[in-house]
Design a protein around this motif. Structure first.
Motif, PDB file in Angstrom:
ATOM      1  N   LYS A   7      20.091  27.924  40.109  1.00 14.91           N
ATOM      2  CA  LYS A   7      19.067  27.276  40.937  1.00 14.91           C
ATOM      3  C   LYS A   7      18.818  28.081  42.199  1.00 14.91           C
ATOM      4  O   LYS A   7      19.758  28.495  42.882  1.00 14.91           O
ATOM      5  CB  LYS A   7      19.513  25.854  41.278  1.00 14.91           C
ATOM      6  N   PHE A   8      17.522  28.284  42.486  1.00 13.30           N
ATOM      7  CA  PHE A   8      17.140  29.079  43.648  1.00 13.30           C
ATOM      8  C   PHE A   8      17.644  28.470  44.952  1.00 13.30           C
ATOM      9  O   PHE A   8      17.674  27.257  45.125  1.00 13.30           O
ATOM     10  CB  PHE A   8      15.620  29.216  43.739  1.00 13.30           C
ATOM     11  N   ARG A  12      15.254  32.892  47.997  1.00 10.31           N
ATOM     12  CA  ARG A  12      14.450  33.171  46.811  1.00 10.31           C
ATOM     13  C   ARG A  12      13.490  34.343  47.014  1.00 10.31           C
ATOM     14  O   ARG A  12      13.195  35.084  46.067  1.00 10.31           O
ATOM     15  CB  ARG A  12      13.675  31.912  46.450  1.00 10.31           C
ATOM     16  N   GLU A  13      12.979  34.528  48.216  1.00  8.83           N
ATOM     17  CA  GLU A  13      12.008  35.594  48.459  1.00  8.83           C
ATOM     18  C   GLU A  13      12.603  36.985  48.208  1.00  8.83           C
ATOM     19  O   GLU A  13      11.877  37.949  48.055  1.00  8.83           O
ATOM     20  CB  GLU A  13      11.426  35.505  49.878  1.00  8.83           C
ATOM     21  N   SER A  40      13.532  29.741  31.913  1.00 10.08           N
ATOM     22  CA  SER A  40      13.238  29.303  33.279  1.00 10.08           C
ATOM     23  C   SER A  40      13.357  27.792  33.392  1.00 10.08           C
ATOM     24  O   SER A  40      12.956  27.062  32.483  1.00 10.08           O
ATOM     25  CB  SER A  40      11.824  29.716  33.670  1.00 10.08           C
ATOM     26  N   GLN A  42      11.888  24.613  34.976  1.00 12.58           N
ATOM     27  CA  GLN A  42      10.547  24.269  35.460  1.00 12.58           C
ATOM     28  C   GLN A  42      10.599  23.103  36.428  1.00 12.58           C
ATOM     29  O   GLN A  42      11.475  22.251  36.315  1.00 12.58           O
ATOM     30  CB  GLN A  42       9.650  23.937  34.266  1.00 12.58           C
ATOM     31  N   PRO A  43       9.743  23.064  37.396  1.00  9.87           N
ATOM     32  CA  PRO A  43       8.717  24.058  37.724  1.00  9.87           C
ATOM     33  C   PRO A  43       9.249  25.073  38.734  1.00  9.87           C
ATOM     34  O   PRO A  43       9.394  24.761  39.914  1.00  9.87           O
ATOM     35  CB  PRO A  43       7.595  23.221  38.327  1.00  9.87           C
ATOM     36  N   GLY A  44       9.574  26.247  38.288  1.00  8.34           N
ATOM     37  CA  GLY A  44      10.004  27.330  39.175  1.00  8.34           C
ATOM     38  C   GLY A  44      11.269  27.054  39.959  1.00  8.34           C
ATOM     39  O   GLY A  44      11.396  27.468  41.103  1.00  8.34           O
ATOM     40  N   LEU A  45      12.229  26.363  39.327  1.00 10.65           N
ATOM     41  CA  LEU A  45      13.462  25.987  40.027  1.00 10.65           C
ATOM     42  C   LEU A  45      14.580  27.005  39.887  1.00 10.65           C
ATOM     43  O   LEU A  45      15.560  26.953  40.618  1.00 10.65           O
ATOM     44  CB  LEU A  45      13.951  24.624  39.519  1.00 10.65           C
ATOM     45  N   GLY A  46      14.454  27.918  38.923  1.00  8.98           N
ATOM     46  CA  GLY A  46      15.511  28.887  38.667  1.00  8.98           C
ATOM     47  C   GLY A  46      15.580  29.190  37.192  1.00  8.98           C
ATOM     48  O   GLY A  46      14.562  29.293  36.520  1.00  8.98           O
TER      49      GLY A  46
END
Length: 95
Positions: A7-8, A12-13, A40, A42-46
């Motif tokens: 998990k991010f 994250r950047e 992945s 979702q939505p964009g969690l890691g």
């Protein structure tokens, strides 16, 4: 069998800096026959990984070598599952 959740974090950047090394690490897990699936969250969690053919201690050590984990871009959570029943296509997980 294990589920690994990556998990991010707030860093994250920085993932672009380490993406190629992370992909090489993931490929090694697949090549070694440890990772069954990588995807992945979702939505964009890691990310999420299904792993087997490894004991927990060795999996923890392998996950710690992921550049995203080492650089604290993600946190790792490892969930262990003891399969009791499967679809016949996954019967190999019972061994």
């Amino acid at each position: 069998m294990f589920i690994v959740l990556l998990k991010f974090t707030d860093d994250r950047e920085r993932l672009g800096e380490f993406m190629q090394a992370h992909k090489a690490w993931a490929k090694q897990g697949l090549d070694d026959g440890v990772f069954l699936m990588i995807g992945s969250l979702q939505p964009g969690l890691g990310g999420g990984i299904l792993a087997h053919n490894i004991d927990r201690g060795n999996l923890e050590a392998f996950v710690d070598r992921d550049p995203f984990v080492a650089e604290k871009i993600v946190t790792a959570e490892i969930l262990e599952i003891s399969p009791a029943k499967t679809d016949e296509r996954l019967a190999f997980l019972l061994d």
